[in-house]
Design a protein around this motif. Structure first.
Motif, mmCIF file in Angstrom:
data_model
loop_
_atom_site.group_PDB
_atom_site.id
_atom_site.type_symbol
_atom_site.label_atom_id
_atom_site.label_comp_id
_atom_site.label_asym_id
_atom_site.label_seq_id
_atom_site.Cartn_x
_atom_site.Cartn_y
_atom_site.Cartn_z
ATOM 1 N N THR A 138 122.696 32.040 -45.421
ATOM 2 C CA THR A 138 121.260 31.747 -45.517
ATOM 3 C C THR A 138 120.788 31.727 -46.959
ATOM 4 O O THR A 138 120.082 30.807 -47.392
ATOM 5 C CB THR A 138 120.439 32.782 -44.714
ATOM 6 N N TYR A 139 121.182 32.744 -47.721
ATOM 7 C CA TYR A 139 120.712 32.870 -49.100
ATOM 8 C C TYR A 139 121.684 32.282 -50.126
ATOM 9 O O TYR A 139 121.405 32.313 -51.323
ATOM 10 C CB TYR A 139 120.449 34.347 -49.428
ATOM 11 N N GLU A 185 115.395 38.203 -51.135
ATOM 12 C CA GLU A 185 114.152 37.445 -51.279
ATOM 13 C C GLU A 185 113.705 37.370 -52.732
ATOM 14 O O GLU A 185 113.007 36.441 -53.124
ATOM 15 C CB GLU A 185 113.050 38.077 -50.425
ATOM 16 N N ASP A 222 116.336 31.536 -56.974
ATOM 17 C CA ASP A 222 116.451 30.303 -56.176
ATOM 18 C C ASP A 222 115.683 30.425 -54.861
ATOM 19 O O ASP A 222 115.037 29.474 -54.416
ATOM 20 C CB ASP A 222 117.915 29.929 -55.940
ATOM 21 N N ASN A 223 115.718 31.611 -54.240
ATOM 22 C CA ASN A 223 114.980 31.799 -52.997
ATOM 23 C C ASN A 223 113.475 31.726 -53.228
ATOM 24 O O ASN A 223 112.739 31.148 -52.421
ATOM 25 C CB ASN A 223 115.338 33.147 -52.369
ATOM 26 N N TYR A 274 112.306 28.241 -53.601
ATOM 27 C CA TYR A 274 112.237 27.644 -52.252
ATOM 28 C C TYR A 274 110.996 28.120 -51.503
ATOM 29 O O TYR A 274 110.267 27.316 -50.907
ATOM 30 C CB TYR A 274 113.509 28.006 -51.483
ATOM 31 N N ARG A 275 110.716 29.408 -51.529
ATOM 32 C CA ARG A 275 109.558 29.959 -50.820
ATOM 33 C C ARG A 275 108.240 29.416 -51.367
ATOM 34 O O ARG A 275 107.280 29.207 -50.619
ATOM 35 C CB ARG A 275 109.555 31.491 -50.928
ATOM 36 N N THR A 330 114.740 23.077 -49.848
ATOM 37 C CA THR A 330 115.777 23.955 -49.321
ATOM 38 C C THR A 330 116.237 24.910 -50.423
ATOM 39 O O THR A 330 115.973 24.679 -51.605
ATOM 40 C CB THR A 330 117.003 23.169 -48.819
ATOM 41 N N ARG A 331 116.968 25.944 -50.024
ATOM 42 C CA ARG A 331 117.493 26.868 -51.036
ATOM 43 C C ARG A 331 118.552 26.182 -51.894
ATOM 44 O O ARG A 331 118.690 26.494 -53.069
ATOM 45 C CB ARG A 331 118.071 28.112 -50.359
ATOM 46 N N ARG A 332 119.311 25.290 -51.308
ATOM 47 C CA ARG A 332 120.323 24.552 -52.080
ATOM 48 C C ARG A 332 119.661 23.705 -53.155
ATOM 49 O O ARG A 332 120.117 23.641 -54.298
ATOM 50 C CB ARG A 332 121.158 23.660 -51.151
ATOM 51 N N ALA A 348 116.738 24.269 -54.426
ATOM 52 C CA ALA A 348 116.149 25.199 -55.391
ATOM 53 C C ALA A 348 117.206 25.668 -56.385
ATOM 54 O O ALA A 348 116.942 25.772 -57.587
ATOM 55 C CB ALA A 348 115.558 26.405 -54.654
ATOM 56 N N ARG A 349 118.397 25.943 -55.880
ATOM 57 C CA ARG A 349 119.499 26.371 -56.749
ATOM 58 C C ARG A 349 119.810 25.300 -57.792
ATOM 59 O O ARG A 349 120.046 25.585 -58.963
ATOM 60 C CB ARG A 349 120.739 26.659 -55.891
#
Length: 203
Positions: A60-61, A91, A95-96, A99-100, A106-108, A110-111
């Protein structure tokens, strides 16, 4: 920079949830992947369930094994409940948070924005996705990157859905967000049994 690069749809099918972003495969094939996916026994051992929860959080993260283990040890020495501390630290990753805030869909994604130096913390460019934010720090979009199509589209979608998280503040005019505080467990929407992870590492 280490990261998971394998198939996303198989991971989603394994857990029965779209934990790595929307997945059409999950709708078409709502059973585990593999030759024996349909006929696989549903009853799992206690260890298997604990391992599954750990893997779910990792995927997930977007955290790999060694990094996750270090994160768990950090959570264990903090005051409070270890499992909740672990999710709070997840959290608080940069990167998370990107995303938030809605800067990336997505987190990907964001990364990737963080790695490509599109994101700042307190005005300074930071390209480490795992950077752990502290309450009060400001996350923003680099001035040269504010017109980037990927960012503008994601923010437009964010405005349409009006998704808000209580531990974050967002200024749409300046494209900056504030990590106000660590979230409480009931504020984190992820479907995870964090206590099972604690029990797994306690063996």
């Amino acid at each position: 920079m280490a990261r998971y690069t394998g198939p996303k749809s198989k991971i989603s099918r394994r857990f029965g949830e779209a934990i790595m972003g929307p997945s059409k495969a999950l709708n078409k094939k709502n059973y585990p992947p593999g030759q024996h996916g349909r006929g696989r026994r549903s009853k799992k051992s206690e260890y298997a369930l604990q391992l599954q929860e750990k893997q779910k959080v990792k995927y997930t993260y977007g955290i790999l094994e060694r990094q996750f283990r270090n994160l768990f040890h950090r959570a264990a020495v903090r005051e409070g409940i270890t499992g909740v501390n672990l999710l709070k630290l997840c959290e608080a990753r940069l990167d998370n948070t990107v995303y938030r805030l809605g800067i990336a869909p997505t987190r990907r994604a964001a990364r990737q924005l963080v790695s490509h130096k599109h994101i700042t913390i307190d005005g300074e460019v930071v390209n480490v996705p795992s950077f752990s934010l502290r309450p009060g720090q400001i996350v923003g979009v680099r001035e040269k990157s504010k017109s980037l199509e990927a960012i503008t589209e994601s923010l437009a979608a964010r405005t349409a859905t009006a998704k808000r998280f209580n531990w974050l503040e967002w200024d749409s005019s300046l494209l900056i967000g504030k990590f106000v505080q660590y979230p409480e467990r009931d504020q984190i929407p992820e479907n995870v049994n964090e206590q099972a992870i604690v029990e797994l590492y306690s063996k």
